[in-house]
Structures are given as C-alpha cells and as structure tokens.
Write a protein that holds these residues in place. Structure first.
Motif, mmCIF file in Angstrom:
data_model
loop_
_atom_site.group_PDB
_atom_site.id
_atom_site.type_symbol
_atom_site.label_atom_id
_atom_site.label_comp_id
_atom_site.label_asym_id
_atom_site.label_seq_id
_atom_site.Cartn_x
_atom_site.Cartn_y
_atom_site.Cartn_z
ATOM 1 N N ILE A 70 -18.469 5.234 -1.910
ATOM 2 C CA ILE A 70 -17.111 4.705 -1.916
ATOM 3 C C ILE A 70 -16.169 5.810 -2.359
ATOM 4 N N THR A 71 -15.117 6.006 -1.572
ATOM 5 C CA THR A 71 -14.118 7.010 -1.940
ATOM 6 C C THR A 71 -12.822 6.309 -2.306
ATOM 7 N N GLU A 72 -12.106 6.909 -3.220
ATOM 8 C CA GLU A 72 -10.829 6.337 -3.635
ATOM 9 C C GLU A 72 -9.777 6.611 -2.581
ATOM 10 N N ALA A 73 -8.841 5.691 -2.461
ATOM 11 C CA ALA A 73 -7.728 5.885 -1.523
ATOM 12 C C ALA A 73 -6.814 6.968 -2.067
ATOM 13 N N GLU A 74 -6.375 7.813 -1.174
ATOM 14 C CA GLU A 74 -5.478 8.886 -1.584
ATOM 15 C C GLU A 74 -4.072 8.343 -1.775
ATOM 16 N N ASP A 75 -3.309 9.007 -2.617
ATOM 17 C CA ASP A 75 -1.904 8.642 -2.802
ATOM 18 C C ASP A 75 -1.166 8.831 -1.495
ATOM 19 N N GLU A 76 -0.092 8.102 -1.341
ATOM 20 C CA GLU A 76 0.718 8.251 -0.138
ATOM 21 C C GLU A 76 1.537 9.533 -0.178
ATOM 22 N N PHE B 12 8.332 14.027 2.664
ATOM 23 C CA PHE B 12 8.221 12.716 2.029
ATOM 24 C C PHE B 12 9.520 12.349 1.312
ATOM 25 N N ILE B 13 10.088 13.296 0.582
ATOM 26 C CA ILE B 13 11.328 13.052 -0.155
ATOM 27 C C ILE B 13 12.479 12.797 0.815
ATOM 28 N N VAL B 14 12.565 13.596 1.868
ATOM 29 C CA VAL B 14 13.640 13.429 2.855
ATOM 30 C C VAL B 14 13.524 12.065 3.549
ATOM 31 N N GLN B 15 12.319 11.652 3.880
ATOM 32 C CA GLN B 15 12.128 10.331 4.488
ATOM 33 C C GLN B 15 12.635 9.230 3.563
ATOM 34 N N ASN B 16 12.432 9.407 2.277
ATOM 35 C CA ASN B 16 12.908 8.397 1.336
ATOM 36 C C ASN B 16 14.417 8.465 1.131
ATOM 37 N N PHE B 17 15.020 9.640 1.331
ATOM 38 C CA PHE B 17 16.480 9.713 1.371
ATOM 39 C C PHE B 17 16.991 8.852 2.512
ATOM 40 N N LEU C 205 8.404 12.314 -9.716
ATOM 41 C CA LEU C 205 9.790 11.872 -9.599
ATOM 42 C C LEU C 205 9.985 11.034 -8.334
ATOM 43 N N ALA C 206 9.419 11.496 -7.224
ATOM 44 C CA ALA C 206 9.548 10.762 -5.958
ATOM 45 C C ALA C 206 8.839 9.411 -6.050
ATOM 46 N N GLN C 207 7.686 9.364 -6.675
ATOM 47 C CA GLN C 207 6.971 8.097 -6.830
ATOM 48 C C GLN C 207 7.765 7.133 -7.707
ATOM 49 N N ASN C 208 8.387 7.640 -8.771
ATOM 50 C CA ASN C 208 9.215 6.789 -9.628
ATOM 51 C C ASN C 208 10.415 6.268 -8.858
ATOM 52 N N ALA C 209 10.986 7.075 -7.994
ATOM 53 C CA ALA C 209 12.108 6.632 -7.183
ATOM 54 C C ALA C 209 11.695 5.474 -6.298
ATOM 55 N N LEU C 210 10.501 5.580 -5.705
ATOM 56 C CA LEU C 210 10.021 4.507 -4.842
ATOM 57 C C LEU C 210 9.707 3.244 -5.617
ATOM 58 N N SER C 211 9.181 3.395 -6.814
ATOM 59 C CA SER C 211 8.857 2.199 -7.611
ATOM 60 C C SER C 211 10.124 1.491 -8.069
#
Length: 76
Positions: free
Chosen positions: A2-8, A19-24, A66-72
């Motif tokens: 079993i492998t862990e899912a990678e972060d997005e 990734f950051i630009v897409q979230n902009f 920082l980007a993950q916190n923005a998404l959360s």
C-alpha cells in the motif's frame, strides 16, 4: 504493498508556480471568495519562490505550505 497518496501540490519549482497561478485563477473567477487572507497567502507563496535562489528545498516547502493554507481557507 500500500502506498500513500501524494499531495496535490507538486514538488518542483515550475509545477509549484503553476499550482499557485491556477489557484489565483480560481480565486479571481469565484465571486463568492471574500477572504482576502487566501489571496495574501498565495501572494506570499509566490514571493517566497521568487525570493529564493534556485530550487531551495526550504523555500519550496514554505511556498507549498502557504499555498495549501490558502486552499484550506477557501472552504471557510
């Protein structure tokens, strides 16, 4: 095995910037997003990458967080 899912959030500098630009764009195109803190976190993430020299692992990790916190925050 079993492998862990990678972060997005990707690991390379170019992928992290994309990734950051897409979230902009997500922030810009959604009129219901009224939390300016998410936008500021995305700006801080992009600034962290810009200020770093090369592919500094510490800078990429800070920008990723920082980007993950923005998404959360978007869901709040």
């Amino acid at each position: 095995m079993i492998t862990e899912a990678e972060d997005e959030v990707p690991d390379s500098r170019a992928n992290l910037i994309n990734f950051i630009v897409q979230n902009f764009y997500r922030f810009i195109n959604n009129p219901n997003m009224k939390d300016d803190r998410s936008l500021l976190l995305l700006i801080a993430a992009l600034s962290t990458i810009s200020a770093s020299e090369g592919d500094s692992p510490q800078a990429l990790q800070a920008a990723r967080r920082l980007a993950q916190n923005a998404l959360s925050r978007v869901g709040k």
